[in-house]
Design a protein around this motif. Sequence first.
Motif, PDB file in Angstrom:
ATOM      1  N   ALA A  80       0.835  -1.207   0.000  1.00  0.00           N
ATOM      2  CA  ALA A  80       0.000   0.000   0.000  1.00  0.00           C
ATOM      3  C   ALA A  80       0.869   1.255   0.000  1.00  0.00           C
ATOM      4  N   LEU A  81       1.978   1.233   0.765  1.00  0.00           N
ATOM      5  CA  LEU A  81       2.875   2.398   0.773  1.00  0.00           C
ATOM      6  C   LEU A  81       3.530   2.583  -0.597  1.00  0.00           C
ATOM      7  N   HIS A  82       3.846   1.465  -1.240  1.00  0.00           N
ATOM      8  CA  HIS A  82       4.382   1.553  -2.601  1.00  0.00           C
ATOM      9  C   HIS A  82       3.376   2.218  -3.533  1.00  0.00           C
ATOM     10  N   ALA A  83       2.088   1.873  -3.342  1.00  0.00           N
ATOM     11  CA  ALA A  83       1.050   2.403  -4.231  1.00  0.00           C
ATOM     12  C   ALA A  83       0.867   3.905  -4.088  1.00  0.00           C
ATOM     13  N   ILE A  84       1.201   4.464  -2.914  1.00  0.00           N
ATOM     14  CA  ILE A  84       1.031   5.922  -2.736  1.00  0.00           C
ATOM     15  C   ILE A  84       2.344   6.674  -2.948  1.00  0.00           C
ATOM     16  N   THR A  85       3.390   5.951  -3.373  1.00  0.00           N
ATOM     17  CA  THR A  85       4.667   6.626  -3.643  1.00  0.00           C
ATOM     18  C   THR A  85       5.157   6.237  -5.043  1.00  0.00           C
ATOM     19  N   LEU A  86       6.015   5.227  -5.099  1.00  0.00           N
ATOM     20  CA  LEU A  86       6.609   4.860  -6.384  1.00  0.00           C
ATOM     21  C   LEU A  86       5.573   4.323  -7.376  1.00  0.00           C
ATOM     22  N   GLY A  87       4.581   3.595  -6.846  1.00  0.00           N
ATOM     23  CA  GLY A  87       3.540   3.056  -7.723  1.00  0.00           C
ATOM     24  C   GLY A  87       2.788   4.171  -8.418  1.00  0.00           C
ATOM     25  N   ALA A  88       2.380   5.170  -7.649  1.00  0.00           N
ATOM     26  CA  ALA A  88       1.657   6.293  -8.241  1.00  0.00           C
ATOM     27  C   ALA A  88       2.567   7.086  -9.176  1.00  0.00           C
ATOM     28  N   ALA A  89       3.837   7.245  -8.788  1.00  0.00           N
ATOM     29  CA  ALA A  89       4.777   7.981  -9.650  1.00  0.00           C
ATOM     30  C   ALA A  89       4.914   7.283 -11.005  1.00  0.00           C
ATOM     31  N   TYR A  90       4.900   5.948 -10.971  1.00  0.00           N
ATOM     32  CA  TYR A  90       5.019   5.202 -12.227  1.00  0.00           C
ATOM     33  C   TYR A  90       3.829   5.485 -13.143  1.00  0.00           C
ATOM     34  N   THR A  91       2.614   5.565 -12.561  1.00  0.00           N
ATOM     35  CA  THR A  91       1.436   5.826 -13.399  1.00  0.00           C
ATOM     36  C   THR A  91       1.433   7.240 -13.964  1.00  0.00           C
ATOM     37  N   LEU A  92       2.342   8.086 -13.487  1.00  0.00           N
ATOM     38  CA  LEU A  92       2.432   9.461 -13.997  1.00  0.00           C
ATOM     39  C   LEU A  92       3.727   9.677 -14.779  1.00  0.00           C
ATOM     40  N   LYS A  93       4.439   8.600 -15.018  1.00  0.00           N
ATOM     41  CA  LYS A  93       5.734   8.680 -15.715  1.00  0.00           C
ATOM     42  C   LYS A  93       6.693   9.621 -15.001  1.00  0.00           C
ATOM     43  N   LEU A  94       6.661   9.563 -13.676  1.00  0.00           N
ATOM     44  CA  LEU A  94       7.571  10.388 -12.890  1.00  0.00           C
ATOM     45  C   LEU A  94       8.433   9.530 -11.978  1.00  0.00           C
ATOM     46  N   ASP A  95       8.437   8.205 -12.192  1.00  0.00           N
ATOM     47  CA  ASP A  95       9.138   7.310 -11.267  1.00  0.00           C
ATOM     48  C   ASP A  95      10.650   7.462 -11.348  1.00  0.00           C
ATOM     49  N   HIS A  96      11.149   8.106 -12.408  1.00  0.00           N
ATOM     50  CA  HIS A  96      12.584   8.363 -12.484  1.00  0.00           C
ATOM     51  C   HIS A  96      12.968   9.577 -11.649  1.00  0.00           C
ATOM     52  N   GLU A  97      11.972  10.339 -11.220  1.00  0.00           N
ATOM     53  CA  GLU A  97      12.243  11.604 -10.555  1.00  0.00           C
ATOM     54  C   GLU A  97      11.816  11.606  -9.092  1.00  0.00           C
ATOM     55  N   VAL A  98      10.645  11.028  -8.825  1.00  0.00           N
ATOM     56  CA  VAL A  98      10.107  11.013  -7.465  1.00  0.00           C
ATOM     57  C   VAL A  98       9.607   9.601  -7.151  1.00  0.00           C
ATOM     58  N   GLY A  99       9.107   9.404  -5.948  1.00  0.00           N
ATOM     59  CA  GLY A  99       8.501   8.118  -5.586  1.00  0.00           C
ATOM     60  C   GLY A  99       9.379   7.226  -4.739  1.00  0.00           C
ATOM     61  N   SER A 100      10.692   7.501  -4.725  1.00  0.00           N
ATOM     62  CA  SER A 100      11.584   6.753  -3.839  1.00  0.00           C
ATOM     63  C   SER A 100      12.716   7.686  -3.424  1.00  0.00           C
ATOM     64  N   ILE A 101      13.382   7.303  -2.351  1.00  0.00           N
ATOM     65  CA  ILE A 101      14.502   8.119  -1.875  1.00  0.00           C
ATOM     66  C   ILE A 101      15.787   7.434  -2.329  1.00  0.00           C
ATOM     67  N   GLU A 102      16.340   7.942  -3.419  1.00  0.00           N
ATOM     68  CA  GLU A 102      17.535   7.340  -4.021  1.00  0.00           C
ATOM     69  C   GLU A 102      18.403   8.458  -4.569  1.00  0.00           C
ATOM     70  N   VAL A 103      19.672   8.168  -4.692  1.00  0.00           N
ATOM     71  CA  VAL A 103      20.590   9.167  -5.225  1.00  0.00           C
ATOM     72  C   VAL A 103      20.092   9.662  -6.582  1.00  0.00           C
ATOM     73  N   GLY A 104      20.092  10.991  -6.733  1.00  0.00           N
ATOM     74  CA  GLY A 104      19.726  11.599  -8.002  1.00  0.00           C
ATOM     75  C   GLY A 104      18.285  12.035  -8.082  1.00  0.00           C
ATOM     76  N   LYS A 105      17.436  11.469  -7.246  1.00  0.00           N
ATOM     77  CA  LYS A 105      16.026  11.840  -7.336  1.00  0.00           C
ATOM     78  C   LYS A 105      15.748  13.129  -6.564  1.00  0.00           C
ATOM     79  N   ARG A 106      14.566  13.674  -6.805  1.00  0.00           N
ATOM     80  CA  ARG A 106      14.170  14.906  -6.113  1.00  0.00           C
ATOM     81  C   ARG A 106      14.105  14.666  -4.608  1.00  0.00           C
ATOM     82  N   ALA A 107      14.532  15.647  -3.850  1.00  0.00           N
ATOM     83  CA  ALA A 107      14.475  15.520  -2.383  1.00  0.00           C
ATOM     84  C   ALA A 107      13.064  15.851  -1.919  1.00  0.00           C
TER      85      ALA A 107
END
Lengths: 312, 546
Positions: B482-509
């Motif tokens: 469920a937490l995936h669905a409100i973060t990276l999962g949702a970002a994927y459905t908006l084609k923003l998973d390369h930018e937001v949705g997880s805390i990883e080097v290079g992504k938006r803070a």
Amino acid sequence: MARLPFTVIGGFLGAGKTTLLNRLLRGSAGRRFAVLVNDFGAVDIDSRLVTAHGGDTISLANGCICCSIGDSLVLALVRVLEKADRIDHVVVEASGVADPARIAELALIEPMLERDGVLVLADATSVQARAADRHVGDTVQRQLDGADLLILNKADLVDAAQLAQTTAWLQARQAGARVVPAVHAEVAIEALFGLASNGAPAAPTAAASAATPPVRRWSLSTRGLIDRAALLAALAALPASVLRAKGILRLADAPLQRSVLHMVGRRIDMRSDTPWGIAALRSDLVLLGTPDMPADAELDRLFATVPVTPVA
Amino acid sequence: MSSTVIYPARRVITMSTHQPFATHVAVRDGRVLGVGSLAELQGWGAYTLDRRFEDLVLLPGFVEGHSHAFEGGVWRFPYVGFFDRRSPDGTVSPGLKSIDAVVARLRAIEREMTTKDGPLLAWGFDPIYFGGRRMDRGDLDKVSVERPVLVIHSNFHVLNVNTPVLAKAGIDHTTNVHGIVKDAAGQPTGELQEIAAKYMAYRASGIDLAAALSDEQAVWRFARVAQLAGVTTATDLHNELPDSTVAGYLQASARDDFPIRLLPAFGAIALPVEDGVAKLRALVRQNNERLRFGLVKIITDGSIQGLSARMRWPGYYNGLPNGVWNTGPDDIDRLLQAYHDAGFQVHIHTNGDEASEVALDAAERVLARTPRRDHRHTLQHCQMADAAQFRRMAALGMCVNLFANHLFYWGDIHYAQTLGPERACRMDACATALRTGVPFAIHCDAPVTPIGPLFTAWCAVNRLTASGRTLGEAEKIGVPDALHAITLGAAYTLKLDHEVGSIEVGKRADFTVLHDDPLTVAPEALKDVRVWGTVLGGRVFEAPAG
């Protein structure tokens, strides 16, 4: 201020709604229509006639305006009514999946509007298949059910037997259905939308006569008191080629008040209006129709069956 | 050289598979410089240690994949719903538990009004919680018999009005109009539905209402409500995008303190396709860090609770006729093809399962004509899809965004009236999405239900209705999913998973900051996890205590 007549044009995608609207905008016969359309791009407006183009509204030299509905019909309509003093008649193009009869009901909750007619176009080549379609069949049937007048368009693309069969099919599924065959949505604009407010047909302009076929007109005038039930029966017996009727009448059961008759297709609306006042105590009835409308003599005979009580 | 800030936290939940948890996150230039232990991050050079999150839990900023900026528009007016709801200023507007309480609230507001005859509009009312009693004009006449009083229901398709509104419109016992509710004696009750409701709302409150609902202030209010719920990226998932709205969005998002990334979706029906494509291409060129045009929306059918969703056989459980198309099957094909060919991602509203079927058929035809990789066209709501439809979504490369909040707010109605037990128990089928491998998000559709991704996640995990019934054990998902669905999962459905949705080097803070750890609280308590605030591009937004 007089209420603005409100007409809704319905019909499934491809039935010819835009073709009819183009005829209306070209041959408005002196009346200022506000036409609300779904797709500006599809409306064929001669750019030489455009006097103003303001985003979602195009103003034409003949006084008509064409407004884009965008994604909210009610908002577009509210905006048009802001310009009510500059228009004579409001026409809405229902979307291909909307129920035009529901839209027409807006006139019943808007004091500035008067429900005129629900005109539904049907494509003679495909309407029966559409009405049986798994996904849109019920939508098409709802549209047909709500029609005051059905325009069976593209009649030239089917043979006479098919046309007769489709007409019979339409009549069988709706009691009292009025079905008018048409080619390229060619039906006299004045017969569909009524005459200009002065009651007389406008002098035909070159553009109008080129764009629409002639309207047939028959009228009756009497000083006697008319029998309501017999008149309604006579109107109901008219063939589909009689598209409209308008009357200011003195009825035997309500002689002190004016009764206003309004008929579009199969829908007959009779309401009692103000007392006669100083107006001449006289009934006037006008029928408008296609060139196929019965001859005057035949109509004379039909309405001769309606009892009229002479007044002393 | 840009400065680096390292934040220690009680726990960083990253949503990244190679390093799911960490103790520290480093931020530079608004981006994640690194996540790990302090020792690992020190290698990036000089830094400031900011201890404000030391006792708090960091997650990737929540992504709300289906909401409407209209939420900010309606907050201009008083809220009179049954449930507590947080307003843009952070205060809680308390739920009103009876019709009399609604009337009392409106009377209090009426007395404060400065105009004598201006309309009083309120929103969020839902009559299903009052044991069958409906509001009528008598109730609202107690508020005023002079000025128009209008109470918009939470579904935005039904309206209650007082007698002055009816009188001005000439509505009485003789008015036979669909959607005008009448009592046993044939008198209008003041309840108006569907097109009649919509028309009267605009007619009685004036032409400026539409503008007021989508001006720059409205988008600020929307952003604040979202931010308070821990959201850092939110959609405005259907907008005609007139110039005035676009100007407001551009102005708001140009400011550093605008607290969200906003993704408006252009309503495809608003313009002829050539004009729409051209407009959208021009808008995309104005995109900035906090404003992203480029999504397209097609609305196919209505809503299930409004009985306007398009249902496959056997239709509505209570036997009422099938719903209506807002966009017919031919136009769905035409619009999807045009925007697909132009390279845009299309979000397709389908509530009923017939609507989902038609949308899947359209997507299949479009993809056969002009194949395109990674299109990620997304079915929105998609509440009634069965397993076979999910398998088709997977095969076609589609995503889905499920309306989990419906389970709570209307689940009882769906169980008893609209869908019946069997279909109600498989609605918003998150577990089926997981099993069939369809990338999915879950959503609130604000303002239809309040924005709050933790509540939405709670719905997907617990599937409880307002009355406490569990709707479908088999479609529950676990808290991590469920937490995936409100973060990276949702970002994927908006084609923003390369930018937001997880805390990883290079992504938006972009972070959501929580008081409690959602992975250690009881799953039933997920909705009660408290939001401290958010971080957007490295800028900290502390929420006022709620």
